[in-house]
Design a protein around this motif. Structure first.
Motif, PDB file in Angstrom:
ATOM      1  N   LEU A  62       0.809  -1.270   0.081  1.00  0.00           N
ATOM      2  CA  LEU A  62      -0.040  -0.086  -0.026  1.00  0.00           C
ATOM      3  C   LEU A  62       0.884   1.211   0.023  1.00  0.00           C
ATOM      4  O   LEU A  62       0.446   2.198  -0.579  1.00  0.00           O
ATOM      5  CB  LEU A  62      -0.912   0.037   1.156  1.00  0.00           C
ATOM      6  CG  LEU A  62      -1.800  -0.948   1.210  1.00  0.00           C
ATOM      7  CD1 LEU A  62      -2.626  -1.122   2.386  1.00  0.00           C
ATOM      8  CD2 LEU A  62      -2.947  -0.948  -0.106  1.00  0.00           C
ATOM      9  N   PHE A  64      -8.319  -0.032  -1.338  1.00  0.00           N
ATOM     10  CA  PHE A  64      -7.829  -1.220  -1.544  1.00  0.00           C
ATOM     11  C   PHE A  64      -9.065  -2.072  -0.699  1.00  0.00           C
ATOM     12  O   PHE A  64      -9.456  -3.129  -1.201  1.00  0.00           O
ATOM     13  CB  PHE A  64      -6.693  -1.818  -0.413  1.00  0.00           C
ATOM     14  CG  PHE A  64      -6.032  -3.143  -0.626  1.00  0.00           C
ATOM     15  CD1 PHE A  64      -5.581  -3.675  -1.778  1.00  0.00           C
ATOM     16  CD2 PHE A  64      -6.297  -3.957   0.182  1.00  0.00           C
ATOM     17  CE1 PHE A  64      -4.993  -4.868  -1.948  1.00  0.00           C
ATOM     18  CE2 PHE A  64      -5.830  -5.254   0.228  1.00  0.00           C
ATOM     19  CZ  PHE A  64      -5.498  -5.607  -1.069  1.00  0.00           C
ATOM     20  N   GLY A 103      -4.391   4.679   0.410  1.00  0.00           N
ATOM     21  CA  GLY A 103      -4.390   3.508  -0.289  1.00  0.00           C
ATOM     22  C   GLY A 103      -5.195   2.307   0.412  1.00  0.00           C
ATOM     23  O   GLY A 103      -5.844   1.477  -0.176  1.00  0.00           O
ATOM     24  N   LEU A 104      -5.248   2.314   1.778  1.00  0.00           N
ATOM     25  CA  LEU A 104      -6.019   1.144   2.399  1.00  0.00           C
ATOM     26  C   LEU A 104      -7.467   1.368   2.126  1.00  0.00           C
ATOM     27  O   LEU A 104      -8.196   0.311   1.939  1.00  0.00           O
ATOM     28  CB  LEU A 104      -5.605   1.199   3.827  1.00  0.00           C
ATOM     29  CG  LEU A 104      -6.481   0.294   4.769  1.00  0.00           C
ATOM     30  CD1 LEU A 104      -6.410  -1.129   4.446  1.00  0.00           C
ATOM     31  CD2 LEU A 104      -6.174   0.637   6.241  1.00  0.00           C
TER      32      LEU A 104
END
Length: 252
Positions: free
Chosen positions: A122, A156, A152-153
């Protein structure tokens, strides 16, 4: 080989980042559109073929292009590489090389080795993209890795059902308690990153894709079952409001 071509690619392939670039100062768009177009092309490379070797070659092509940019020598002509080379310095090109290397995980079906491997993935994807953008816009990228990790998490976790449908194992621990803990870690890093940020209005435009991350991660922390249900989302009106506020106030 123009900014307009990159903008068109981003509008088709990543509508959220397109909206974020349009919300940034006009001068920032000549940086953000090539950067986001690059990200689309690299993220797409592992998925356009079933042949791992061909996917590896596609990613290596981008690594070679970034090496040309970093070395300061002649750079191949390409609708994304050419405008990208005009805005990156060698260090930003090296940050993006980490992004390309991390995308090799997408080629194969092996799970992440552990939580640290997922964390690095990430950081090397979402966070390196943000750091390169901030750097190219003249900002100090201190704190951006933490902020980019949280961003990003959130993205994701939204993608987990699709990744699983494609045969990947995106979560190291898929139990709801573990997912809630992961979301809480993302929130903590977003907060830590915000405290460290000291950017001009223009450089902050590179961070706009993260304006919804805290709200999404709070929802996951409270209701981790949303991940498996594919329901880690925010209403369009809420996304637009946060983006408008960020553009008006320079707040992320």
């Amino acid at each position: 080989m123009s900014i307009e071509a990159c903008a068109a690619l981003v509008e088709r392939g990543d509508p959220w980042r397109f909206a974020c670039a349009m919300a940034a100062p006009v001068a920032a768009r000549r940086v953000l559109f090539p950067l986001y177009a690059f990200n689309i092309e690299v993220a797409r490379a592992p998925w356009v073929t079933q042949e791992a070797m061909i996917a590896e070659m596609r990613l290596q092509w981008w690594r070679d292009a970034l090496e040309e940019i970093a070395s300061g020598g002649p750079v191949r002509r390409h609708e994304v590489v050419t405008p990208l080379a005009e805005v990156l310095d060698p260090e930003a090109a090296r940050l993006l090389d980490r992004l390309v290397e991390a995308r090799r995980w997408d080629i194969y079906r092996d799970p992440f080795e552990d939580e640290t491997h997922l964390e690095h993935y990430l950081e090397d994807t979402a966070a390196m993209l943000m750091r390169a953008g901030v750097r190219a816009l003249g900002g100090n990228d201190e704190g951006v890795t933490d902020y980019g990790f949280g961003t990003g998490l959130a993205m994701f976790l939204q993608a987990v059902p699709e990744l699983e449908a494609r045969g990947r194992v995106p979560l190291v621990d898929g139990r709801e308690a573990a997912i809630a803990t992961l979301a809480q870690e993302g929130l903590a890093r977003l907060k830590r990153g915000r405290k460290a940020l000291a950017l001009s209005g223009q450089a902050k435009g590179a961070l706009f894709p993260g304006v919804t991350a805290a709200a999404l991660l709070r929802r996951v922390a409270a209701q981790p079952g949303l991940v498996a249900a594919g329901a880690v989302q925010m209403p369009e009106a809420g996304r637009k409001l946060r983006l408008i506020r960020a553009a008006a106030l320079g707040w992320v």
